[in-house]
Design a protein around this motif. Structure first.
Motif, PDB file in Angstrom:
ATOM      1  N   ILE A 302      16.886  24.322   6.112  1.00 63.74           N
ATOM      2  CA  ILE A 302      16.892  24.274   7.582  1.00 63.74           C
ATOM      3  C   ILE A 302      16.909  22.819   8.043  1.00 63.74           C
ATOM      4  O   ILE A 302      16.065  22.021   7.612  1.00 63.74           O
ATOM      5  CB  ILE A 302      15.669  25.012   8.165  1.00 63.74           C
ATOM      6  CG1 ILE A 302      15.745  26.495   7.792  1.00 63.74           C
ATOM      7  CG2 ILE A 302      15.594  24.842   9.683  1.00 63.74           C
ATOM      8  CD1 ILE A 302      14.553  27.321   8.238  1.00 63.74           C
ATOM      9  N   CYS A 307      16.935  22.910  14.459  1.00 66.40           N
ATOM     10  CA  CYS A 307      16.173  24.158  14.631  1.00 66.40           C
ATOM     11  C   CYS A 307      15.492  24.196  16.001  1.00 66.40           C
ATOM     12  O   CYS A 307      14.843  23.256  16.405  1.00 66.40           O
ATOM     13  CB  CYS A 307      15.133  24.270  13.515  1.00 66.40           C
ATOM     14  SG  CYS A 307      14.048  25.693  13.714  1.00 66.40           S
ATOM     15  N   ARG A 308      15.631  25.366  16.686  1.00 73.92           N
ATOM     16  CA  ARG A 308      15.004  25.538  18.000  1.00 73.92           C
ATOM     17  C   ARG A 308      13.696  26.321  17.898  1.00 73.92           C
ATOM     18  O   ARG A 308      13.144  26.745  18.912  1.00 73.92           O
ATOM     19  CB  ARG A 308      15.930  26.328  18.922  1.00 73.92           C
ATOM     20  CG  ARG A 308      17.296  25.741  19.112  1.00 73.92           C
ATOM     21  CD  ARG A 308      18.120  26.732  19.933  1.00 73.92           C
ATOM     22  NE  ARG A 308      19.536  26.466  19.859  1.00 73.92           N
ATOM     23  CZ  ARG A 308      20.479  27.365  20.093  1.00 73.92           C
ATOM     24  NH1 ARG A 308      20.130  28.602  20.395  1.00 73.92           N
ATOM     25  NH2 ARG A 308      21.746  27.046  20.020  1.00 73.92           N
ATOM     26  N   ALA A 309      13.291  26.615  16.700  1.00 75.82           N
ATOM     27  CA  ALA A 309      12.062  27.390  16.458  1.00 75.82           C
ATOM     28  C   ALA A 309      12.079  28.738  17.173  1.00 75.82           C
ATOM     29  O   ALA A 309      11.058  29.226  17.633  1.00 75.82           O
ATOM     30  CB  ALA A 309      10.830  26.580  16.863  1.00 75.82           C
ATOM     31  N   CYS A 310      13.266  29.335  17.240  1.00 79.02           N
ATOM     32  CA  CYS A 310      13.377  30.640  17.910  1.00 79.02           C
ATOM     33  C   CYS A 310      12.806  31.760  17.041  1.00 79.02           C
ATOM     34  O   CYS A 310      12.534  32.856  17.515  1.00 79.02           O
ATOM     35  CB  CYS A 310      14.828  30.949  18.243  1.00 79.02           C
ATOM     36  SG  CYS A 310      15.847  31.256  16.778  1.00 79.02           S
ATOM     37  N   GLU A 311      12.660  31.514  15.761  1.00 81.66           N
ATOM     38  CA  GLU A 311      12.077  32.453  14.792  1.00 81.66           C
ATOM     39  C   GLU A 311      12.939  33.683  14.523  1.00 81.66           C
ATOM     40  O   GLU A 311      12.473  34.667  13.946  1.00 81.66           O
ATOM     41  CB  GLU A 311      10.658  32.875  15.203  1.00 81.66           C
ATOM     42  CG  GLU A 311       9.718  31.678  15.291  1.00 81.66           C
ATOM     43  CD  GLU A 311       8.264  32.073  15.395  1.00 81.66           C
ATOM     44  OE1 GLU A 311       7.980  33.261  15.577  1.00 81.66           O
ATOM     45  OE2 GLU A 311       7.415  31.165  15.290  1.00 81.66           O
ATOM     46  N   LEU A 312      14.191  33.634  14.941  1.00 81.27           N
ATOM     47  CA  LEU A 312      15.067  34.775  14.663  1.00 81.27           C
ATOM     48  C   LEU A 312      15.222  34.994  13.158  1.00 81.27           C
ATOM     49  O   LEU A 312      15.277  36.128  12.681  1.00 81.27           O
ATOM     50  CB  LEU A 312      16.446  34.547  15.306  1.00 81.27           C
ATOM     51  CG  LEU A 312      17.373  35.757  15.294  1.00 81.27           C
ATOM     52  CD1 LEU A 312      16.784  36.905  16.093  1.00 81.27           C
ATOM     53  CD2 LEU A 312      18.748  35.392  15.821  1.00 81.27           C
ATOM     54  N   CYS A 313      15.271  33.894  12.412  1.00 83.96           N
ATOM     55  CA  CYS A 313      15.442  34.032  10.956  1.00 83.96           C
ATOM     56  C   CYS A 313      14.276  34.784  10.315  1.00 83.96           C
ATOM     57  O   CYS A 313      14.448  35.450   9.292  1.00 83.96           O
ATOM     58  CB  CYS A 313      15.640  32.672  10.301  1.00 83.96           C
ATOM     59  SG  CYS A 313      14.418  31.442  10.768  1.00 83.96           S
ATOM     60  N   MET A 328       9.917  25.582  10.825  1.00 86.41           N
ATOM     61  CA  MET A 328      10.549  26.537   9.918  1.00 86.41           C
ATOM     62  C   MET A 328      11.037  25.818   8.675  1.00 86.41           C
ATOM     63  O   MET A 328      11.619  24.735   8.755  1.00 86.41           O
ATOM     64  CB  MET A 328      11.745  27.199  10.615  1.00 86.41           C
ATOM     65  CG  MET A 328      11.421  27.769  11.966  1.00 86.41           C
ATOM     66  SD  MET A 328      10.114  29.002  11.899  1.00 86.41           S
ATOM     67  CE  MET A 328      10.913  30.205  10.879  1.00 86.41           C
ATOM     68  N   CYS A 345      21.382  32.548  12.336  1.00 81.15           N
ATOM     69  CA  CYS A 345      20.760  31.439  13.072  1.00 81.15           C
ATOM     70  C   CYS A 345      21.646  31.025  14.249  1.00 81.15           C
ATOM     71  O   CYS A 345      22.783  30.600  14.046  1.00 81.15           O
ATOM     72  CB  CYS A 345      20.556  30.236  12.144  1.00 81.15           C
ATOM     73  SG  CYS A 345      19.976  28.776  13.044  1.00 81.15           S
ATOM     74  N   PRO A 346      21.151  31.148  15.486  1.00 77.75           N
ATOM     75  CA  PRO A 346      21.995  30.838  16.642  1.00 77.75           C
ATOM     76  C   PRO A 346      22.249  29.345  16.810  1.00 77.75           C
ATOM     77  O   PRO A 346      23.168  28.941  17.527  1.00 77.75           O
ATOM     78  CB  PRO A 346      21.186  31.392  17.825  1.00 77.75           C
ATOM     79  CG  PRO A 346      19.772  31.387  17.361  1.00 77.75           C
ATOM     80  CD  PRO A 346      19.803  31.583  15.884  1.00 77.75           C
ATOM     81  N   ALA A 347      21.441  28.506  16.146  1.00 79.83           N
ATOM     82  CA  ALA A 347      21.573  27.052  16.327  1.00 79.83           C
ATOM     83  C   ALA A 347      22.357  26.401  15.191  1.00 79.83           C
ATOM     84  O   ALA A 347      22.502  25.180  15.167  1.00 79.83           O
ATOM     85  CB  ALA A 347      20.179  26.423  16.404  1.00 79.83           C
ATOM     86  N   ALA A 349      21.377  25.925  12.369  1.00 82.25           N
ATOM     87  CA  ALA A 349      20.447  24.974  11.734  1.00 82.25           C
ATOM     88  C   ALA A 349      20.279  25.234  10.253  1.00 82.25           C
ATOM     89  O   ALA A 349      19.679  24.434   9.548  1.00 82.25           O
ATOM     90  CB  ALA A 349      19.083  25.053  12.437  1.00 82.25           C
ATOM     91  N   ILE A 350      20.768  26.390   9.794  1.00 80.03           N
ATOM     92  CA  ILE A 350      20.606  26.728   8.370  1.00 80.03           C
ATOM     93  C   ILE A 350      21.923  26.463   7.655  1.00 80.03           C
ATOM     94  O   ILE A 350      22.981  26.954   8.060  1.00 80.03           O
ATOM     95  CB  ILE A 350      20.173  28.195   8.200  1.00 80.03           C
ATOM     96  CG1 ILE A 350      18.858  28.436   8.943  1.00 80.03           C
ATOM     97  CG2 ILE A 350      20.029  28.541   6.719  1.00 80.03           C
ATOM     98  CD1 ILE A 350      18.320  29.840   8.870  1.00 80.03           C
TER      99      ILE A 350
HETATM  100  S1  SF4 Z   1      16.953  31.140  13.431  1.00 77.88           S
HETATM  101 FE1  SF4 Z   1      17.636  29.013  13.223  1.00 77.88          FE
HETATM  102  S2  SF4 Z   1      16.964  28.033  15.103  1.00 77.88           S
HETATM  103 FE2  SF4 Z   1      15.833  29.941  14.947  1.00 77.88          FE
HETATM  104  S3  SF4 Z   1      13.939  29.360  13.895  1.00 77.88           S
HETATM  105 FE3  SF4 Z   1      15.353  30.021  12.315  1.00 77.88          FE
HETATM  106  S4  SF4 Z   1      16.345  28.126  11.627  1.00 77.88           S
HETATM  107 FE4  SF4 Z   1      15.370  27.668  13.586  1.00 77.88          FE
END
Ligand code: SF4
Ligand code: SF4
Length: 356
Positions: A302, A307-313, A328, A345-347, A349-350
């Motif tokens: 990540i 990362c926006r820390a949205c926690e979707l992952c 994360m 991941c919407p950003a 970031a992964i």
């Molecule tokens: S889904 Fe992507 S943006 Fe959201 S917390 Fe996980 S790594 Fe960060």
């Protein structure tokens, strides 16, 4: 005094060692056939003999049939799984005390919560994630894929016996369930007891969608082969029975296979079959990475700055993804490189570690 001796096997051994650390323990590597001479020799070396086993008193009855005095069900519960908590109660009863209702695992406060989840890189995760986006009822049965019932995936509404993923889907539909019903069944379970239910769906003009989670093995019980793998149970080459051909032979017209690691394609295929007004069979095919003993692809990481820390992952329930104090991370010793987290991941970031 020669003290307490315990005869046990499998996971009950671990609990018994914690609860009676002072006891001599005979751990049977497998419970049949019995090593009678070893059991006799062990019994002679102890004052009191206890058998610690789960469910039926299989070992206990055999020890008694040898004419050896022992205890077991007198103190050890015969229903549900054993645990350190439950055996601490057994110990208290043996020592002349009374059982309490209070759980007393001394390690409870020290251990981090570790809910049961699918393994990192498990191919079933993609299917359960896709199903979590649909308003459907999901019937399941017994296999490692039963772990899809737990949060955060939480995508199995019933679990009964082997084959019930298929037959209960049909039963619920016929009982008037308004939502579409999806049955999930493992490849090994499909051959064991899923085919009859599939026939019933066609015969009784059902509309259910059945997804065979084909990881090319009988994963939960130890990676045994089955009629679809092309190897006999002793590993010799043999006929590999096709799940798709069986589906067609049952009279299902809509039969297709998907790659559960390609999330968009898998979701689209599931959506299409859900919309069909006839029964359908989807074979989600990718080998169990544990059996293959290799990663699915490149490990992911990540990018903290993205990362926006949205926690979707975290909604994938992958044990390799950790969120600590809003930060994360992907645990690099656990990641199997399946790429599912990267796809959701919407950003963006992964990314693959190789690309960093
Ligand atoms: S889904 Fe992507 S943006 Fe959201 S917390 Fe996980 S790594 Fe960060
Ligand atoms: S961290 Fe991502 S790529 Fe690695 S196993 Fe989990 S879901 Fe797959």
């Amino acid at each position: 005094s020669k003290g307490l001796g315990i005869i046990t096997s499998s996971i009950a051994y671990q609990y018994a060692r914690e609860v009676w650390p002072e006891a001599s323990v005979l751990k049977l590597g497998f419970s049949y056939p019995f090593p009678d001479a070893l059991i006799r020799e062990f019994a002679q070396g102890v004052d009191r003999l206890l058998v610690v086993e789960e469910l039926d008193p299989f070992i206990e009855e055999h020890v008694k049939a040898l004419g050896i005095s022992c205890q077991g069900r007198d103190f050890v519960p015969g229903i549900m799984e054993l645990s350190v908590d439950r055996l601490l109660q057994s110990r208290r009863l043996m020592d002349g005390g009374e059982a309490t209702r209070k759980e007393e695992d001394p390690y409870r406060e020290l251990l981090p919560p570790r809910p049961p989840v699918l393994c990192p890189g498990c191919p079933h995760r993609g299917v359960f994630y896709a199903l979590s986006r649909e308003d459907v009822v999901v019937t399941g049965d017994i296999g490692c894929y039963s772990l899809g019932a737990f949060p955060p995936l939480d995508r199995m509404d019933s679990i009964l016996c082997m084959g019930a993923g298929v037959s209960m889907a049909h039963g619920m539909e016929k009982a008037g369930e308004k939502r579409k019903v999806v049955g999930v069944v493992g490849d090994s379970t499909f051959f064991h007891s899923g085919i009859t239910g599939l026939l019933d769906i066609v015969y009784n003009k059902g509309h259910s969608t059945i997804i065979v989670l084909d990881n090319r093995t009988t994963a939960m019980t130890g990676h045994q082969d089955h009629p679809g793998t092309g190897r006999t149970i002793s590993g010799e080459p043999t006929v590999a029975v096709s799940i798709e051909d069986i589906g067609r032979a049952c009279g299902i017209n809509r039969v297709r296979s998907i790659d559960p690691y390609q999330l968009d394609d898998a979701r689209e295929a599931i959506k299409e079959e859900l919309a069909a007004l006839e029964p359908s069979l989807i074979v989600s095919r990718a080998p169990c990475p544990l059996r293959e003993r290799r990663r699915v692809g490149a490990m992911r990481t990540i990018l903290a700055e993205e990362c926006r820390a949205c926690e979707l992952c975290l909604s994938l329930g992958c044990p390799a993804i950790e969120g600590v104090d809003g930060v994360m991370k992907i645990n690099q010793t656990l990641c199997a490189g399946c790429g599912l987290c990267e796809q959701i991941c919407p950003a963006r970031a992964i990314v693959s570690r190789e690309g960093v």
